[in-house]
Design a protein around this motif. Structure first.
Motif, PDB file in Angstrom:
ATOM      1  N   ILE A 151      54.956   0.748  41.843  1.00  9.32           N
ATOM      2  CA  ILE A 151      54.561   0.007  40.808  1.00  9.32           C
ATOM      3  C   ILE A 151      53.714  -1.152  40.734  1.00  9.32           C
ATOM      4  CG2 ILE A 151      55.603  -1.286  38.720  1.00  9.32           C
ATOM      5  CD1 ILE A 151      58.135   0.650  38.873  1.00  9.32           C
ATOM      6  N   VAL A 195      50.643   1.257  39.684  1.00 12.84           N
ATOM      7  CA  VAL A 195      50.982   1.399  38.274  1.00 12.84           C
ATOM      8  C   VAL A 195      50.307   0.084  37.607  1.00 12.84           C
ATOM      9  CG1 VAL A 195      52.322   1.611  36.471  1.00 12.84           C
ATOM     10  CG2 VAL A 195      52.857   2.953  38.532  1.00 12.84           C
ATOM     11  N   LEU A 244      59.560  -3.989  33.427  1.00 14.59           N
ATOM     12  CA  LEU A 244      58.540  -3.002  33.440  1.00 14.59           C
ATOM     13  C   LEU A 244      58.195  -2.510  31.907  1.00 14.59           C
ATOM     14  CD1 LEU A 244      56.388  -1.239  34.929  1.00 14.59           C
ATOM     15  CD2 LEU A 244      57.952   0.637  35.123  1.00 14.59           C
TER      16      LEU A 244
END
Length: 429
Positions: A210, A214, A411
């Motif tokens: 992440i 991401v 997130l």
């Protein structure tokens, strides 16, 4: 044909040290039984006038000479990746040696047979060195003590008691059951730790993906839009940028910290602090404490049942308990017993035993059956540890779920709040 009883020349160990002589018996097995009845552990038994040993109960040993061929010194294994003596190897050694000694096989020939049949090269090397020591006149317990990385203090102490009492075969059977208990406990701990370890490792990998892949993709989109970003998004972007810039340093620091912690744990003070902290860890602390109590009770009962004096038994058990904090308390308990205190008062002063253990010690002192009651304590806490380990995943699951929930929430807030704001702005225009 002469009907004279065969005579056998023998060497062995008694409580007074190495000894030798000649004995009349119907067979080498009968000769070994007679010697053990006198409190002598036979090392070699040879028919007079013949260098070969015959009439043993195991056919594959009858081909061995009293002094078997030694492997070449170059056969010894060494180095970082050399094979090690595993707990299973020790269990097999204790069980097989018990069977051979009970069958009347002299100890040297028994060790020679075990060395020949051993699969693990490390076991072969250890047995070779033990045989050399025995042939030079050293007692078996002292020969085993030279390999302290293989044979722990309680193993050596019980073998010494077996030599003094002439009941080595019984001692090795008790050691087999003790090693089996320790190995079962160790396997249960490993099995219980697989699931939480896998989940934590997966979460760490997910965080890395992440932060490195991401969030940077979303950051470029948000930067191009030029919109004002909410606090969760700014936190995620700052965390991601820090990971990208300093991830290598964090990795190096983690590795250095791991090795530093291991080095500190090898120091007496570090080992004491870490072992004391383990007993107070959430969830795992109570399992560690119960496992230590089970190990103490089983080792203490084994030592007492084998004839080891209480003071010496406490000293030996303190060296075998895999926790320096508890070992220190057991040393203090031994000192109190030497000064004349009862086991109960010394155990209460140690402040590491539960009321169940103290109650069992009190009853054991009154009835003279401390070893039997310690066996019951060991069985009780072994069952407790087994139950705790089976339910460990259920106890850890809420913690892991909360951690995973917080991760997903951060997130979601960090990524979808600005997307929502951008969508709302676009709809207004």
């Amino acid at each position: 044909m002469s009907n004279a009883t065969p005579r056998y020349a023998w060497t062995g160990h008694a409580s007074s040290g190495a000894t030798a002589g000649v004995i009349e018996a119907a067979s080498p097995t009968a000769a070994a039984d007679l010697l053990r009845g006198r409190g002598i552990t036979p090392l070699t038994i040879r028919p007079q006038g013949n260098g070969l040993v015959a009439g043993t109960p195991l056919g594959w040993l009858t081909r061995l000479r009293a002094g078997p061929q030694r492997p070449a010194e170059s056969d010894k294994r060494s180095g970082l990746f050399a094979p090690k003596v595993r707990p299973v190897d020790l269990m097999l050694f204790a069980r097989q040696l018990h069977t051979l000694l009970r069958s009347g096989v002299p100890i040297l020939r028994a060790l020679a047979g075990l060395q020949e049949s051993a699969v693990n090269p490390a076991v072969k090397d250890v047995l070779l060195e033990v045989r050399k020591s025995l042939e030079s006149g050293i007692a078996l317990s002292m020969a085993l003590a030279r390999h302290d990385r293989v044979f722990d203090p309680i193993f050596v102490a019980l073998v010494r008691v077996g030599e003094m009492t002439g009941r080595l075969d019984e001692v090795f059977l008790r050691l087999f059951h003790h090693l089996e208990f320790e190995n079962t406990l160790r396997q249960q701990v490993k099995s219980a730790m697989r699931y939480p370890t896998f989940v934590v490792a997966a979460m760490v990998v997910a965080l890395g993906v992440i932060n490195l892949m991401v969030i940077p993709a979303f950051a470029s989109v948000f930067a191009a839009a030029g919109a004002s970003l909410p606090l969760p998004t700014r936190i995620l972007m700052a965390t991601s940028q820090f990971t990208i810039d300093w991830g290598w340093a964090m990795g190096l620091a983690s590795v250095a910290g791991w090795f530093g912690l291991r080095a500190w744990r090898r120091t007496p003070q570090g080992r004491l602090r870490i072992d004391a902290a383990l007993l107070h860890m959430p969830v795992a602390g109570k399992i560690v404490r119960k496992a230590m109590l089970a190990r103490f009770a089983r080792s203490f009962a084994l030592a007492l049942r084998s004839g080891v004096p209480i003071e010496q038994a406490l000293s030996v058990v303190a060296q075998t308990v895999d926790n320096q904090h508890i070992a220190r308390r057991l040393d203090g308990m031994r000192g109190a017993v030497e000064r004349g205190d009862s086991i109960l008062r010394a155990a209460a002063a140690a402040a590491v035993f539960t009321p169940v253990v103290l109650q069992m010690v009190a009853v054991g002192e009154e009835t003279g059956a401390v070893d039997e009651l310690m066996d019951e304590v060991a069985g009780f806490y072994a069952s407790e540890v087994e139950y705790e380990l089976k339910t460990l995943s259920q106890q850890i699951e809420p913690i892991l779920i909360v951690m995973l929930g917080v991760l997903v929430l951060m997130l979601a807030l960090g990524v979808f709040l600005p997307v929502w704001d951008l969508g709302s702005t676009a709809m207004k225009h």
